[in-house]
Design a protein around this motif. Structure first.
Motif, short mmCIF file in Angstrom:
data_model
loop_
_atom_site.label_atom_id
_atom_site.label_comp_id
_atom_site.label_asym_id
_atom_site.label_seq_id
_atom_site.Cartn_x
_atom_site.Cartn_y
_atom_site.Cartn_z
N CYS A 74 -11.12 10.03 -60.02
CA CYS A 74 -11.58 11.19 -59.26
C CYS A 74 -12.84 11.78 -59.87
O CYS A 74 -13.79 12.15 -59.15
CB CYS A 74 -10.48 12.26 -59.21
SG CYS A 74 -9.04 11.81 -58.20
N SER A 75 -12.89 11.85 -61.19
CA SER A 75 -14.06 12.42 -61.86
C SER A 75 -15.30 11.57 -61.62
O SER A 75 -16.39 12.09 -61.29
CB SER A 75 -13.80 12.57 -63.35
OG SER A 75 -12.68 13.41 -63.59
N GLN B 267 -16.38 11.85 -57.93
CA GLN B 267 -17.01 13.14 -57.62
C GLN B 267 -18.40 13.23 -58.23
O GLN B 267 -19.34 13.74 -57.61
CB GLN B 267 -16.12 14.28 -58.11
CG GLN B 267 -14.80 14.39 -57.35
CD GLN B 267 -13.73 15.12 -58.14
OE1 GLN B 267 -13.94 15.46 -59.30
NE2 GLN B 267 -12.59 15.34 -57.52
N ASP B 268 -18.56 12.73 -59.45
CA ASP B 268 -19.85 12.82 -60.13
C ASP B 268 -20.90 11.97 -59.43
O ASP B 268 -22.01 12.45 -59.14
CB ASP B 268 -19.68 12.37 -61.58
CG ASP B 268 -20.97 12.51 -62.36
OD1 ASP B 268 -21.51 13.62 -62.42
OD2 ASP B 268 -21.44 11.49 -62.90
N PRO C 298 -18.51 16.34 -64.75
CA PRO C 298 -17.54 17.23 -64.12
C PRO C 298 -17.03 18.27 -65.12
O PRO C 298 -16.85 17.99 -66.29
CB PRO C 298 -16.41 16.28 -63.68
CG PRO C 298 -16.55 15.10 -64.59
CD PRO C 298 -18.01 14.97 -64.87
N SER D 78 -14.35 21.00 -66.85
CA SER D 78 -12.94 20.88 -67.24
C SER D 78 -12.02 21.39 -66.15
O SER D 78 -10.89 20.90 -65.99
CB SER D 78 -12.70 21.65 -68.54
OG SER D 78 -13.07 23.02 -68.37
N GLY E 141 -11.37 18.54 -63.72
CA GLY E 141 -10.42 17.60 -64.30
C GLY E 141 -9.01 18.15 -64.29
O GLY E 141 -8.05 17.42 -64.01
N ASP F 27 -7.65 17.89 -60.73
CA ASP F 27 -7.24 16.52 -60.41
C ASP F 27 -5.88 16.19 -61.04
O ASP F 27 -5.03 15.56 -60.40
CB ASP F 27 -8.30 15.52 -60.89
CG ASP F 27 -9.60 15.67 -60.12
OD1 ASP F 27 -9.55 16.15 -58.98
OD2 ASP F 27 -10.65 15.30 -60.68
#
Length: 463
Positions: A118-119, A122-123, A221, A223, A226, A229
């Motif tokens: 996910c990170s 998204q990034d 991203p 914290s 994260g 997520d």
């Protein structure tokens, strides 16, 4: 293989095919979404919003709205894509049972992979999103050299078109006094279309200098993202376990209900088996009494008894039968008793037609009639009358057996302690626990009335 097992196997294969099809469809959809956000070549890196349309008649830019909405939903896209696979993983490796510790390690690795994916998604997706930027008003004036320096793509926007004719009146322009003619100032004036081309052509330099401000998200991203997520992964695992517990509890309830039903039927059949020898003994006792007085009647009674036993034994394996079959069996029994008592026994019957297909415990009415004859009619020299009544009241079947015999206290009538009445009570409790009524009362005209009230369940007709 039986037909039932074949249908079950076909249903299982169909269910698996549907699940596999859904997963493949979702995987293809996920691949398209990944391509759209991460690998698609953008036609334009900047989406302009016209904040001051000259004569367009509309200030709504649908493309800009779609891009803005897409950017708002972007953090949730990878979680939605992976949700079915997380649910499958949690269902395949639950946190209970003998392997719960090994499963917890697998889920921990799965959760870490979920957060990392996910990170990264998204990034990378945030850096490839188009930027929504305002379109310069009408024309833009650049001071000398500003259009040639890094970052000099943005000058002073002018609110109205200046025009190309030096003889035209000079209109007011934003950022300049009314008496100042921008055309006579040093610098460069470009129109709206030129401005778009300049920004698109120099976008790589602009993005490299202002990525954090223009790309929508920072380079790494936060914290909080994260943590969000990770929370989503835990919530999906919790939902999967809750659904598993719900399905297990429902199956256990269904299994318990089926077990109770089978136990009740087995108990009713056992009680019915105990009742049949009792009924046979009393009938044979009556035949023995007729052998000396009326041998012909005794012989006819034996013939009727054989037919009665055939009906009783045919229904031995059934705990419940339709009321019409129970009344047919009762009529055979009353035929034997009429041979014994002659004119001393009179029978009246009032049965509503809508009650004939309602299920009742087998051998329900016969013990009640036997009790009425033995305790109410037989002690009287002149005999008496037995009445059979059945009606339907508010989805409940009402059955009443009445006699005008000697009543309570003369020969134990209505005590309910006999084998027949005891069997009726126990079988009603087994088949309809808490949903039936059986009472014995004394009518105002004398005798005994036995009342039964039980749920009205119709016979299931099968073609």
């Amino acid at each position: 293989m039986s037909l039932e097992s074949s249908d079950s196997s076909r249903e299982t294969l169909l269910r698996r095919a549907v699940i596999v099809s859904l997963f493949l469809s979702w995987a293809l959809f996920g691949a398209w979404v990944v391509w759209w956000f991460l690998f698609r070549e953008l036609t334009s890196r900047v989406i302009f919003v016209d904040l001051n349309p000259l004569e367009s008649g509309s200030s709504m830019d649908h493309t800009a709205f779609r891009v803005a909405l897409q950017q708002e939903l972007l953090p949730w896209v990878p979680a939605v894509l992976l949700a079915p696979f997380v649910l499958w993983l949690a269902d395949r490796f639950p946190l209970f049972g003998k392997k719960r510790y090994a499963h917890s390690i697998i889920l921990l690795l799965g959760g870490t992979s979920f957060v990392v994916f996910c990170s990264l998604f998204q990034d990378r997706a945030a850096r490839r999103q188009p930027i929504v930027a305002p379109t310069p008003a009408i024309e833009t004036w650049f001071p000398p050299g500003l259009d040639k320096t890094p970052g000099g793509e943005f000058g002073i926007p002018l609110t109205k078109a200046i025009g190309r004719d030096p003889q035209a009146d000079i209109p007011e322009a934003f950022g300049l006094p009314p008496e100042v003619d921008p055309r006579r100032l040093p610098g460069v004036i470009v129109d709206r279309e030129d401005m778009k081309k300049r920004i698109e052509r120099n976008w790589a330099q602009i993005a490299s200098r202002s990525e954090a401000a223009l790309a929508g998200l920072p380079s790494a991203p936060s914290s909080f993202i994260g943590f969000l997520d990770g929370f989503i992964f835990v919530a999906l695992v919790g939902f999967s376990h809750a659904w598993t517990f719900f399905r297990t509890a429902r199956k256990e309830n269904e299994r318990s209900a089926l077990l109770l039903l089978r136990n009740a039927q087995a108990r009713a059949l056992a009680l019915q088996a105990q009742l049949q020898p009792h009924f046979l003994f009393n009938t044979l006792n009556g035949i023995a009494m007729l052998v000396r007085k009326n041998p012909d009647a005794a012989e006819e009674m034996v013939t009727s008894l054989s037919e009665l036993l055939r009906i009783a034994l045919d229904g031995e394996r059934k705990s419940e039968i339709p009321l019409r079959e129970e009344l047919h069996f009762t009529d055979r029994y009353l035929g034997i008793q009429r041979m014994r008592f002659g004119s001393r026994l009179r029978v009246k019957r009032s049965v509503a037609p809508e009650t004939l297909d309602i299920l009742v415990p087998a051998l329900l009415i016969q013990p009640l009639i036997e009790n009425a004859i033995h305790h109410g009619i037989e002690p009287r020299l002149e005999g008496g009358e037995v009445r059979i009544l059945a009606s339907l009241e508010e989805e409940m079947l009402m059955i009443a057996i009445e006699d005008d015999g000697v009543g309570f206290g003369k020969s134990g009538a209505g005590s309910g302690s006999g084998i027949g009445l005891k069997s009726v009570r126990e079988r009603l409790s087994a088949l309809h626990p808490g949903r039936h009524e059986f009472r014995i009362e004394k009518p105002s005209g004398g005798g005994v009335r036995m009342m039964i009230r039980l749920p009205a369940r119709l016979v299931a007709h099968t073609e």
